[in-house]
Design an enzyme around this catalytic site. Structure first.
Site, PDB file in Angstrom:
ATOM      1  N   GLU A   1      -5.395 -10.895  -1.187  1.00 30.28           N
ATOM      2  CA  GLU A   1      -6.209 -10.674   0.023  1.00 30.28           C
ATOM      3  C   GLU A   1      -7.697 -10.745  -0.313  1.00 30.28           C
ATOM      4  OE1 GLU A   1      -4.992  -7.182   2.266  1.00 30.28           O
ATOM      5  OE2 GLU A   1      -2.886  -7.495   1.743  1.00 30.28           O
TER       6      GLU A   1
ATOM      7  N   GLU B   1       0.810  -1.230   0.000  1.00 36.19           N
ATOM      8  CA  GLU B   1       0.000   0.000   0.000  1.00 36.19           C
ATOM      9  C   GLU B   1       0.840   1.275   0.000  1.00 36.19           C
ATOM     10  OE1 GLU B   1      -2.927  -0.485   3.151  1.00 36.19           O
ATOM     11  OE2 GLU B   1      -3.466  -2.455   2.421  1.00 36.19           O
TER      12      GLU B   1
HETATM   13  O1  9MR Z   1      -6.798  -8.313   8.647  1.00 33.63           O
HETATM   14  C1  9MR Z   1      -5.785  -7.541   9.243  1.00 33.63           C
HETATM   15  C2  9MR Z   1      -6.208  -7.119  10.653  1.00 33.63           C
HETATM   16  O2  9MR Z   1      -6.344  -8.269  11.478  1.00 33.63           O
HETATM   17  C3  9MR Z   1      -5.169  -6.174  11.248  1.00 33.63           C
HETATM   18  O3  9MR Z   1      -5.646  -5.671  12.496  1.00 33.63           O
HETATM   19  C4  9MR Z   1      -4.892  -5.017  10.286  1.00 33.63           C
HETATM   20  C5  9MR Z   1      -3.746  -4.123  10.803  1.00 33.63           C
HETATM   21  O4  9MR Z   1      -2.561  -4.855  10.893  1.00 33.63           O
HETATM   22  O5  9MR Z   1      -4.512  -5.505   9.003  1.00 33.63           O
HETATM   23  C6  9MR Z   1      -5.493  -6.318   8.393  1.00 33.63           C
HETATM   24  O6  9MR Z   1      -5.008  -6.742   7.136  1.00 33.63           O
HETATM   25  C7  9MR Z   1      -4.786  -5.732   6.157  1.00 33.63           C
HETATM   26  C8  9MR Z   1      -3.559  -6.120   5.344  1.00 33.63           C
HETATM   27  O7  9MR Z   1      -2.459  -6.305   6.191  1.00 33.63           O
HETATM   28  C9  9MR Z   1      -3.248  -5.094   4.277  1.00 33.63           C
HETATM   29  N1  9MR Z   1      -4.397  -4.840   3.434  1.00 33.63           N
HETATM   30  C10 9MR Z   1      -5.643  -4.550   4.129  1.00 33.63           C
HETATM   31  C11 9MR Z   1      -5.951  -5.632   5.164  1.00 33.63           C
HETATM   32  C12 9MR Z   1      -7.294  -5.363   5.857  1.00 33.63           C
HETATM   33  O8  9MR Z   1      -7.226  -4.201   6.607  1.00 33.63           O
END
Ligand code: 9MR
Length: 354
Positions: free
Chosen positions: A265, A150
């Site tokens: 994802e 990102e």
């Molecule tokens: O699903 C993830 C959640 O459990 C965490 O709290 C969050 C912050 O670390 O990240 C979520 O995963 C994200 C991913 O790492 C990057 N793309 C977006 C995902 C959803 O927010």
């Protein structure tokens, strides 16, 4: 094995398992099978045996959902904490699964001390050391890394392609190059990926995001810095149409630059769909099918990874709550681990019949 063939096989045993499946009963495969996987959350992994069983049964690839993020590894600046990551990596290897590492550089999920870094030298030193230590630890175990996650601006303005993060503020656009260069130096055989979201909808903002991804890949290549893939997160909003033409062109252009894609994802955000579960499940499966059809027309994704397996656990519940009392149904298995129509779509691709 050459570096290329190792990378190309990506999943080793997992790829073979998918290939074997493809040779099973029923229609002949149309294309090479695409390994399927899921992100795994450590708390759930520890607490729920059915979750572990589903990962074992269904996945070729496993991605530690949060345990390779800075927040998990670096809460203490002086010491790395690999406990969660090691547990998931160990489980994956023991069960013959390939691994994706997520993510070496991200502007979020940082420990407080990292958000307080103040100089360019400090940021470069910490970033380089982090990537050296983490990639080295899992060398030969984690075949693919989301090197940057990102980094593209959400709604890019002309001349401002990058997301405003601590890395961009302290290092400028070079943060991307430093990350890729360092990862390649530490594990020259790893598959290195630029991971980002929303490449699939219509509109000028999304088109700009695709162009920025292409520009980054081109620039890395021009400078001789290895980059092998673009990760398309694919958190699909059920209320928004897929721009299939745009996706096809994007994947095709990346192919011309010598870069593959992977879906990293996948899930469906169904907060605006009617409550009826059968309706929602059908709509989600159809959206995923439309999306995957667009991606595979010009390309052969290295993997299709969902952001969790069961509706029982998903970030979508908290981030996109529905207005009614119904629970979100973003993933291929329902709350009781029963396969939904989306799972059948994913199985098609896994068997090379998509
Ligand atoms: O699903 C993830 C959640 O459990 C965490 O709290 C969050 C912050 O670390 O990240 C979520 O995963 C994200 C991913 O790492 C990057 N793309 C977006 C995902 C959803 O927010």
């Amino acid at each position: 094995m050459t570096a290329f063939s190792r990378r190309d096989a990506l999943t080793g045993a997992a790829g073979l398992a998918a290939a074997a499946l493809a040779g099973g009963a029923g229609a002949a495969p149309k294309r090479a099978p695409i390994p399927f996987g899921s992100a795994a959350q450590i708390e759930t992994f520890r607490a729920d045996p059915r979750y572990r069983d589903a990962l074992k049964r269904l996945c070729d690839v496993i991605v530690p959902m949060n345990d390779l993020k800075w927040e998990a590894l670096r809460h203490d600046r002086a010491r790395f904490d690999f406990s969660g990551a090691d547990e998931l990596v160990g489980f994956a290897l023991k069960n013959g699964k390939a691994l994706r590492g997520h993510a070496l550089l991200w502007g979020m999920a940082l420990p407080p001390w990292a958000k307080e870094m103040a100089t360019r030298a400090e940021a470069e030193r910490e970033l380089t050391r982090h990537i050296e230590v983490v990639v080295d630890r899992y060398k030969g175990k984690i075949a693919t890394w989301d090197v940057v996650n990102e980094v593209i601006a959400f709604d890019p303005k002309p001349g401002e392609p990058y997301r405003d993060t601590i890395w961009q503020r302290l290092l400028g656009p070079e943060h991307v190059e430093i990350a890729f260069r360092t990862a390649a130096r530490v594990d020259p055989k790893a598959r290195l990926v630029l991971n980002d979201f929303n490449f699939e909808e219509a509109g000028a903002g999304v088109a700009a995001r695709r162009k920025i991804a292409l520009d980054i890949v081109r620039r890395l290549k021009d400078k001789g810095i290895p980059v092998h893939g673009v990760g398309m997160q694919a958190h699909l909003y059920a209320e928004n149409a897929i721009d299939s033409d745009g996706v096809r062109k994007f994947v095709g252009e990346l192919g011309k630059l010598g870069v593959d894609v992977e879906i990293t994802e996948l899930d469906v955000i169904d907060w605006k769909l009617p409550a009826d579960t059968a309706t929602r499940d059908r709509a989600a499966a159809s959206l995923v099918s439309t999306y995957l059809d667009a991606v595979v027309t010009p390309g052969q994704p290295k993997a299709i990874v969902t952001w969790g397996l069961t509706d029982r656990y998903s970030w979508v519940h908290e981030t996109f709550p529905r207005k009614d009392a119904a629970k979100a149904r973003p993933l291929p298995l329902d709350e009781d681990y029963r396969p939904k129509p989306m799972m059948r779509v994913l199985e098609r691709y896994r068997r090379g019949r998509g």
